[in-house]
Design a protein around this motif. Sequence first.
Motif, short mmCIF file in Angstrom:
data_model
loop_
_atom_site.label_atom_id
_atom_site.label_comp_id
_atom_site.label_asym_id
_atom_site.label_seq_id
_atom_site.Cartn_x
_atom_site.Cartn_y
_atom_site.Cartn_z
N PRO A 42 2.46 36.08 -27.37
CA PRO A 42 2.51 36.21 -25.91
C PRO A 42 1.40 35.46 -25.18
N VAL A 43 0.27 35.27 -25.82
CA VAL A 43 -0.85 34.57 -25.18
C VAL A 43 -0.59 33.06 -25.12
N SER A 44 0.14 32.52 -26.08
CA SER A 44 0.37 31.08 -26.12
C SER A 44 1.08 30.56 -24.87
N ALA A 61 -0.60 46.06 -32.74
CA ALA A 61 0.30 47.05 -32.15
C ALA A 61 -0.37 47.57 -30.89
N HIS A 62 0.35 47.48 -29.78
CA HIS A 62 -0.16 47.97 -28.49
C HIS A 62 0.84 48.96 -27.90
N ASP A 63 0.45 50.20 -27.79
CA ASP A 63 1.30 51.25 -27.22
C ASP A 63 2.71 51.24 -27.81
N GLY A 64 2.78 51.13 -29.13
CA GLY A 64 4.06 51.20 -29.82
C GLY A 64 4.79 49.88 -29.99
N ILE A 65 4.26 48.80 -29.43
CA ILE A 65 4.90 47.48 -29.51
C ILE A 65 4.01 46.56 -30.33
N THR A 66 4.59 45.89 -31.33
CA THR A 66 3.84 44.97 -32.17
C THR A 66 4.05 43.53 -31.71
N TYR A 67 2.95 42.81 -31.63
CA TYR A 67 2.96 41.39 -31.27
C TYR A 67 2.30 40.59 -32.38
N ALA A 72 -6.46 33.59 -34.06
CA ALA A 72 -7.34 34.74 -33.89
C ALA A 72 -7.87 34.80 -32.46
N SER A 73 -8.10 33.65 -31.84
CA SER A 73 -8.60 33.66 -30.46
C SER A 73 -7.55 34.20 -29.50
N ASN A 74 -6.28 33.89 -29.72
CA ASN A 74 -5.22 34.45 -28.88
C ASN A 74 -5.11 35.96 -29.08
N LYS A 75 -5.25 36.39 -30.31
CA LYS A 75 -5.23 37.82 -30.62
C LYS A 75 -6.37 38.53 -29.88
N ASP A 76 -7.56 37.95 -29.91
CA ASP A 76 -8.72 38.53 -29.24
C ASP A 76 -8.51 38.60 -27.72
N LEU A 77 -7.93 37.56 -27.15
CA LEU A 77 -7.64 37.57 -25.71
C LEU A 77 -6.68 38.70 -25.36
N PHE A 78 -5.66 38.87 -26.17
CA PHE A 78 -4.69 39.93 -25.94
C PHE A 78 -5.36 41.30 -25.99
N LEU A 79 -6.19 41.51 -26.99
CA LEU A 79 -6.86 42.81 -27.15
C LEU A 79 -7.74 43.15 -25.95
N LYS A 80 -8.25 42.14 -25.26
CA LYS A 80 -9.09 42.38 -24.09
C LYS A 80 -8.27 42.78 -22.87
N ASN A 81 -6.99 42.36 -22.83
CA ASN A 81 -6.15 42.63 -21.65
C ASN A 81 -4.66 42.61 -22.03
N PRO A 82 -4.20 43.57 -22.82
CA PRO A 82 -2.81 43.56 -23.27
C PRO A 82 -1.79 43.49 -22.14
N ALA A 83 -1.99 44.26 -21.09
CA ALA A 83 -1.03 44.29 -19.98
C ALA A 83 -0.92 42.93 -19.29
#
Length: 153
Positions: A42-44, A61-67, A72-83
């Motif tokens: 989703p970050v790409s 996994a964020h609130d029941g949804i797996t991405y 790793a940098s995109n994963k880190d960005l997501f973890l900072k602001n999933p919504a």
Amino acid sequence: MKTRIFAFIVALISVTAFAQDAAKRKAAFNIENNVAIQGYDPVSYFKQGKALKGKKDLAVAHDGITYYFSSASNKDLFLKNPAGYEPQYGGWCAYAMGANGEKVEIDPETFKILDGKLYLFYNAYFNNTLKSWNKDEKKLKTAADNNWKKFIK
């Protein structure tokens, strides 16, 4: 002792509520084999300006949804602001959500970033719904926002 029992009860209620919310989200979202966006990162869409396949070993996994994430940098960005990175309307076709209030599959490579949000679209059999969305975006977006509320109640 009463304080501990009360704290335990509050914690139990919180966990139960979270599990119910996660289950509700999972039922509403467009997931395949328990993964959102058919495994695309989703970050790409935001950072690379294109749809990139994610990797299973970079899953979150964020609130029941797996991405899945392509880096790793995109994963880190997501973890900072999933919504901020989750697709609108649970990853269902934005056009169909606006036009008919229906959950319709998407082509993860057909997307639009609008006002900092990710919108995905159906694109197959000579029917690219992004083109139809662009013709009446304001009306369709308003309708889609309202229609999506029915699925997440």
